[in-house]
Design an enzyme around this catalytic site. Structure first.
Site, mmCIF file in Angstrom:
data_model
loop_
_atom_site.group_PDB
_atom_site.id
_atom_site.type_symbol
_atom_site.label_atom_id
_atom_site.label_comp_id
_atom_site.label_asym_id
_atom_site.label_seq_id
_atom_site.Cartn_x
_atom_site.Cartn_y
_atom_site.Cartn_z
ATOM 1 N N ASN A 151 -85.416 -39.024 -48.381
ATOM 2 C CA ASN A 151 -86.341 -39.061 -47.249
ATOM 3 C C ASN A 151 -87.695 -38.633 -47.805
ATOM 4 O O ASN A 151 -87.974 -37.447 -47.942
ATOM 5 C CB ASN A 151 -85.846 -38.084 -46.168
ATOM 6 C CG ASN A 151 -86.767 -38.045 -44.979
ATOM 7 O OD1 ASN A 151 -87.811 -38.699 -44.964
ATOM 8 N ND2 ASN A 151 -86.383 -37.269 -43.980
ATOM 9 N N ARG A 168 -84.579 -43.544 -46.339
ATOM 10 C CA ARG A 168 -85.142 -43.593 -44.998
ATOM 11 C C ARG A 168 -86.446 -44.370 -45.073
ATOM 12 O O ARG A 168 -87.335 -44.031 -45.843
ATOM 13 C CB ARG A 168 -85.411 -42.177 -44.512
ATOM 14 C CG ARG A 168 -86.064 -42.180 -43.161
ATOM 15 C CD ARG A 168 -86.319 -40.777 -42.698
ATOM 16 N NE ARG A 168 -86.944 -40.800 -41.383
ATOM 17 C CZ ARG A 168 -87.384 -39.723 -40.773
ATOM 18 N NH1 ARG A 168 -87.255 -38.542 -41.357
ATOM 19 N NH2 ARG A 168 -87.919 -39.803 -39.593
ATOM 20 N N MET A 187 -94.704 -24.056 -33.694
ATOM 21 C CA MET A 187 -94.352 -23.560 -32.367
ATOM 22 C C MET A 187 -94.029 -22.062 -32.375
ATOM 23 O O MET A 187 -94.283 -21.365 -31.392
ATOM 24 C CB MET A 187 -93.172 -24.368 -31.808
ATOM 25 C CG MET A 187 -92.786 -24.025 -30.407
ATOM 26 S SD MET A 187 -94.150 -24.202 -29.210
ATOM 27 C CE MET A 187 -93.963 -25.886 -28.675
ATOM 28 N N ARG A 188 -93.498 -21.572 -33.489
ATOM 29 C CA ARG A 188 -93.201 -20.130 -33.514
ATOM 30 C C ARG A 188 -94.479 -19.308 -33.340
ATOM 31 O O ARG A 188 -94.518 -18.364 -32.560
ATOM 32 C CB ARG A 188 -92.503 -19.741 -34.827
ATOM 33 C CG ARG A 188 -91.044 -20.114 -34.830
ATOM 34 C CD ARG A 188 -90.460 -20.042 -36.200
ATOM 35 N NE ARG A 188 -91.058 -21.082 -37.061
ATOM 36 C CZ ARG A 188 -90.496 -21.583 -38.129
ATOM 37 N NH1 ARG A 188 -89.334 -21.119 -38.531
ATOM 38 N NH2 ARG A 188 -91.080 -22.531 -38.834
ATOM 39 N N ARG A 228 -100.256 -33.996 -33.698
ATOM 40 C CA ARG A 228 -100.563 -35.287 -33.067
ATOM 41 C C ARG A 228 -100.710 -35.120 -31.559
ATOM 42 O O ARG A 228 -100.007 -34.324 -30.950
ATOM 43 C CB ARG A 228 -99.454 -36.300 -33.360
ATOM 44 C CG ARG A 228 -99.479 -36.816 -34.766
ATOM 45 C CD ARG A 228 -98.282 -37.699 -35.048
ATOM 46 N NE ARG A 228 -97.393 -37.068 -35.994
ATOM 47 C CZ ARG A 228 -96.144 -37.455 -36.228
ATOM 48 N NH1 ARG A 228 -95.619 -38.458 -35.564
ATOM 49 N NH2 ARG A 228 -95.407 -36.824 -37.112
ATOM 50 N N GLU A 250 -80.276 -36.516 -39.865
ATOM 51 C CA GLU A 250 -80.729 -37.870 -40.197
ATOM 52 C C GLU A 250 -80.180 -38.340 -41.542
ATOM 53 O O GLU A 250 -79.774 -39.488 -41.679
ATOM 54 C CB GLU A 250 -82.262 -37.908 -40.219
ATOM 55 C CG GLU A 250 -82.842 -37.803 -38.822
ATOM 56 C CD GLU A 250 -84.281 -37.349 -38.809
ATOM 57 O OE1 GLU A 250 -84.558 -36.261 -39.359
ATOM 58 O OE2 GLU A 250 -85.125 -38.058 -38.253
ATOM 59 N N HIS A 276 -87.916 -42.173 -35.044
ATOM 60 C CA HIS A 276 -86.840 -41.164 -34.984
ATOM 61 C C HIS A 276 -85.507 -41.803 -34.603
ATOM 62 O O HIS A 276 -84.615 -41.121 -34.101
ATOM 63 C CB HIS A 276 -87.140 -40.083 -33.918
ATOM 64 C CG HIS A 276 -88.168 -39.074 -34.320
ATOM 65 N ND1 HIS A 276 -89.005 -38.482 -33.403
ATOM 66 C CD2 HIS A 276 -88.476 -38.539 -35.514
ATOM 67 C CE1 HIS A 276 -89.798 -37.618 -34.020
ATOM 68 N NE2 HIS A 276 -89.496 -37.645 -35.314
ATOM 69 N N GLY A 302 -86.485 -28.980 -34.822
ATOM 70 C CA GLY A 302 -86.701 -27.540 -35.011
ATOM 71 C C GLY A 302 -86.950 -26.791 -33.713
ATOM 72 O O GLY A 302 -86.405 -25.702 -33.493
ATOM 73 N N GLY A 342 -86.405 -28.034 -30.454
ATOM 74 C CA GLY A 342 -85.292 -28.275 -29.527
ATOM 75 C C GLY A 342 -84.064 -27.460 -29.879
ATOM 76 O O GLY A 342 -83.329 -26.992 -29.006
ATOM 77 N N GLU A 343 -83.850 -27.255 -31.187
ATOM 78 C CA GLU A 343 -82.663 -26.518 -31.628
ATOM 79 C C GLU A 343 -82.836 -25.014 -31.475
ATOM 80 O O GLU A 343 -81.886 -24.296 -31.160
ATOM 81 C CB GLU A 343 -82.384 -26.815 -33.117
ATOM 82 C CG GLU A 343 -81.929 -28.243 -33.376
ATOM 83 C CD GLU A 343 -82.162 -28.682 -34.824
ATOM 84 O OE1 GLU A 343 -82.308 -27.806 -35.715
ATOM 85 O OE2 GLU A 343 -82.207 -29.896 -35.067
ATOM 86 N N ASN A 344 -84.072 -24.536 -31.703
ATOM 87 C CA ASN A 344 -84.256 -23.085 -31.844
ATOM 88 C C ASN A 344 -84.954 -22.380 -30.698
ATOM 89 O O ASN A 344 -84.851 -21.162 -30.585
ATOM 90 C CB ASN A 344 -85.068 -22.799 -33.114
ATOM 91 C CG ASN A 344 -84.315 -23.216 -34.359
ATOM 92 O OD1 ASN A 344 -83.228 -22.710 -34.604
ATOM 93 N ND2 ASN A 344 -84.858 -24.144 -35.118
ATOM 94 N N ASN A 363 -91.801 -31.302 -35.889
ATOM 95 C CA ASN A 363 -93.249 -31.441 -36.064
ATOM 96 C C ASN A 363 -93.722 -32.719 -35.394
ATOM 97 O O ASN A 363 -94.731 -32.746 -34.707
ATOM 98 C CB ASN A 363 -93.604 -31.457 -37.549
ATOM 99 C CG ASN A 363 -93.525 -30.056 -38.125
ATOM 100 O OD1 ASN A 363 -93.996 -29.105 -37.509
ATOM 101 N ND2 ASN A 363 -92.903 -29.921 -39.283
ATOM 102 N N LYS A 409 -87.388 -34.951 -49.322
ATOM 103 C CA LYS A 409 -86.101 -34.308 -49.034
ATOM 104 C C LYS A 409 -85.025 -35.244 -49.542
ATOM 105 O O LYS A 409 -85.166 -36.462 -49.446
ATOM 106 C CB LYS A 409 -85.942 -34.090 -47.532
ATOM 107 C CG LYS A 409 -86.955 -33.089 -46.976
ATOM 108 C CD LYS A 409 -86.789 -32.879 -45.498
ATOM 109 C CE LYS A 409 -87.881 -31.932 -45.024
ATOM 110 N NZ LYS A 409 -88.125 -31.995 -43.596
#
Ligand code: ADP
Length: 598
Positions: A7, A85, A276-277, A234, A380, A173, A323, A325-327, A204, A14
């Site tokens: 990816n 990907r 977001m953190r 964005r 993914e 996505h 990230g 949605g999960e956390n 992100n 990655k």
């Protein structure tokens, strides 16, 4: 099969190695990020070892070239294929594609649609091809999953010349949305084809996808990954009138505006950080900019959830991933607050207690809530590895052509409908037997009525079924004045209503569909052709006047079935099909798949 997945982004690489046997185990996970002068950060891990630090690679090419050495050092060998990907496959790639000079040229041609992403993806492919020339390289496209979106979701209302130049909505996505929708269906214990799911990927980059009965129906990203939700840097949705306004008021060029919408907007613009953190910490400390950013972020997601529930005519589950949605339990709560009216209610304790180890997908809706809410980690790379293995497992040549049968408009009636139309206790008279064992056309006929017109003398196919189903072509649906959805047989939730007329009375019922094309096949024949129930294949029809490749043709394996493809009259006319026509399964990996024209 051991598959290496790449990816490659514009600023990171990655990669992972998967064993795609029954367990789909990830054997190795690696990343190179934050490229700068002469170095970058790396992280490599397996189940038992985890290392991070700095590596002497200043760009993506150097990092990709270093991968074989890394895998050798970590004792990872036996690779059988490489999956890449690829961000943008345009309308051309509806399925994973084997990467060769022809497909690479097509992907390169799509660069104007993804100027940051496709070149990085292609660079990874070229280096991988030179390092592993003997291995098959397969591209898996972020856009493919959304090629089932209907035209009303993909079309912008802009001048025709622009649309002809390629301006349309694609959505991204796709690999993530597909994976999480299927994971949620597995958790719920029903096939994804029976559920209406909204997948909410908040990383992100962020997007929402309406997964209607197993197929992507709409997604919040459009021509580019800029449309839709508020993201890290964005903007998401902005009035396109902004371009003229900014040009006149601030003297900005198109390039400057575009760059700012990609890189200097979103959370970064609103709250000073794209992470977001940080934004949540600042909001908690009382910073009003950060509080507005969070409210706006959640509000935009909530609007899309409402819109997609309306678009699908109902909702069974919302799935959070990425990230954020999960956390972020607090973001999930803000998004879901106020959706109680549609049966979506969180259990706040379950929401706080989410644990996602080992691909868990916990349900966090309140007891008795109509809509399930699920959280799961996106995977993914795993999904890409699986798709590579599936693509390579398909046989590349297939033995026999498939007979094609054309279904004219017809109905299947329930006992209740037969009683209403022909009188209580009436039994239909079996007439001509059909090729599928036990099926027949009745001697009786019915009339189908819609708001705009009637179809007279419509055939009834027996035996009776639990639910009444009316199968028409797209052209018939215009004659009736109803927009009938394309559905697999039996998937009738939310389908439009029509009135049937028989000699003894009328009967109002839902169940009007345009039947999705499919192939009936026996278990033995399916096995011989390397097919399984639920697979989709492409079928090529060639003829003296016309020919056509039908994509996304569903395989329906049934004991005793006579192998035969069923299409409707519109499809048959478009392909120039005559009695006795045959179709040929398009081999293996669909290198030049055709976009479904729906
Ligand atoms: P990418 O789209 O690059 O794969 P991720 O899916 O990793 O990104 O998501 C990154 C986002 O997730 C960042 O905004 C980060 O702040 C956010 N995130 C990660 N952990 C948390 C957390 N515990 N609370 C809130 N946000 C989080």
């Amino acid at each position: 099969m051991r598959v290496l997945v790449f990816n490659a982004g514009s600023s990171s690489l990655k990669f992972g190695v998967f064993d795609t046997g029954t367990d789909n185990v990830q054997l190795f996970k690696g990343s190179f990020e934050r490229f700068r002068d002469g170095q970058c950060n790396f992280r490599f891990c397996t189940d038992t070892r985890d290392e991070a630090g700095e590596a002497p690679h200043s760009d993506l090419s150097a990092a990709i070239a270093a991968v074989p050495g890394v895998l050798a050092d970590w004792g990872i060998d036996g690779l059988r294929a490489i999956g890449h990907r690829i961000a943008h496959g345009g309308a051309e790639f509806a399925a994973p594609a084997r990467l060769d000079s022809a497909t690479l040229a097509m992907i390169d041609g799509l660069t104007p649609l993804a100027p940051l992403h496709n070149p990085a993806n292609l660079e990874a492919v070229h280096i991988a091809m030179s390092v592993w020339p003997e291995l098959p390289q397969i591209g898996v496209f972020d856009t493919s999953y959304h090629l089932t979106n209907p035209a009303r979701a993909t079309t912008y209302a802009v001048p025709k010349a622009w649309r002809q130049a390629g301006l349309r909505r694609y959505g991204f996505h796709g690999t993530s949305h597909k994976y999480v929708a299927e994971r949620a269906a597995q958790e719920i214990g029903q096939p994804v084809s029976a559920l209406r799911i909204i997948s909410v990927h908040l990383g992100n980059g962020a997007s929402v996808c309406a997964v209607n009965l197993g197929l992507s129906m709409d997604s919040s990203m459009g021509l580019t990954p800029l449309e839709g939700l508020v993201m890290g840097t964005r903007s998401g949705d902005v009035d396109p009138g902004a371009f003229g306004f900014l040009s006149r008021q601030l003297g900005l060029s198109v390039t400057e505006i575009e760059a700012a919408l990609y890189n200097d907007s979103g959370l970064k613009a609103l709250a000073g950080s794209s992470d977001m953190r940080d934004v949540e910490d600042r909001a908690a400390a009382g910073e009003s900019d950060a509080q507005l950013a969070i409210n706006l972020y959640a509000y935009r997601v909530r609007k899309y959830i409402g819109a997609y529930a309306a678009a699908m005519g109902g909702l069974d589950a919302v799935v959070f991933t990425g990230g954020i949605g999960e956390n972020s339990a607090s973001m999930r709560r803000r998004i879901c607050d106020g959706l109680e009216f549609m049966g979506l209610r969180l259990d706040h304790d379950l929401n706080q207690a989410v644990q996602l180890d080992n691909r868990a997908a916990p349900q966090i809706q309140a007891y008795g809530a109509k809509v399930r809410v699920i959280v799961t980690e996106t995977a993914e790379q795993l999904q890409i590895a699986r798709e590579v293995a599936t693509a390579l497992a398909r046989p590349t040549t297939l033995p026999e052509p498939i007979p094609v049968a054309v279904s004219a408009r017809h109905v299947h009636l329930s006992p209740e409908a037969v009683a209403a139309l022909f009188g209580p206790g009436y039994e239909l008279t079996p007439g001509k037997p059909l090729r599928q064992p036990g099926n027949w056309a009745a001697q009786e006929r019915v009339t189908v009525e819609g708001p705009k017109g009637r179809l007279e003398r419509v055939a009834i196919l027996g035996p009776m079924r639990g639910q009444t189903q009316i199968e028409v072509s797209r052209t018939d649906s215009f004659a009736l004045g109803i927009d009938a959805p394309v559905r697999d047989s039996g998937q009738l939730a939310g389908t439009p209503r029509v009135r049937l007329h028989g000699p003894a009375g009328s009967y109002d019922t839902d169940g009007l569909i345009v039947a999705a094309r499919h192939i009936h096949i026996s278990p033995a024949d399916a096995q011989a052709r390397g097919l399984a129930d639920g697979d989709f294949v492409d079928v090529r029809i060639t003829g003296p006047e016309r020919g056509l490749t039908f994509t996304r043709t569903l395989i329906r394996v049934q004991p005793g079935a006579f192998t035969e493809m069923h299409i409707d009259t519109d499809e048959a006319n478009a392909a120039g099909i005559r009695a006795g026509s045959e179709g040929e399964l398009v081999p293996g990996v669909a290198a030049q798949a055709v976009t479904p024209a729906r």
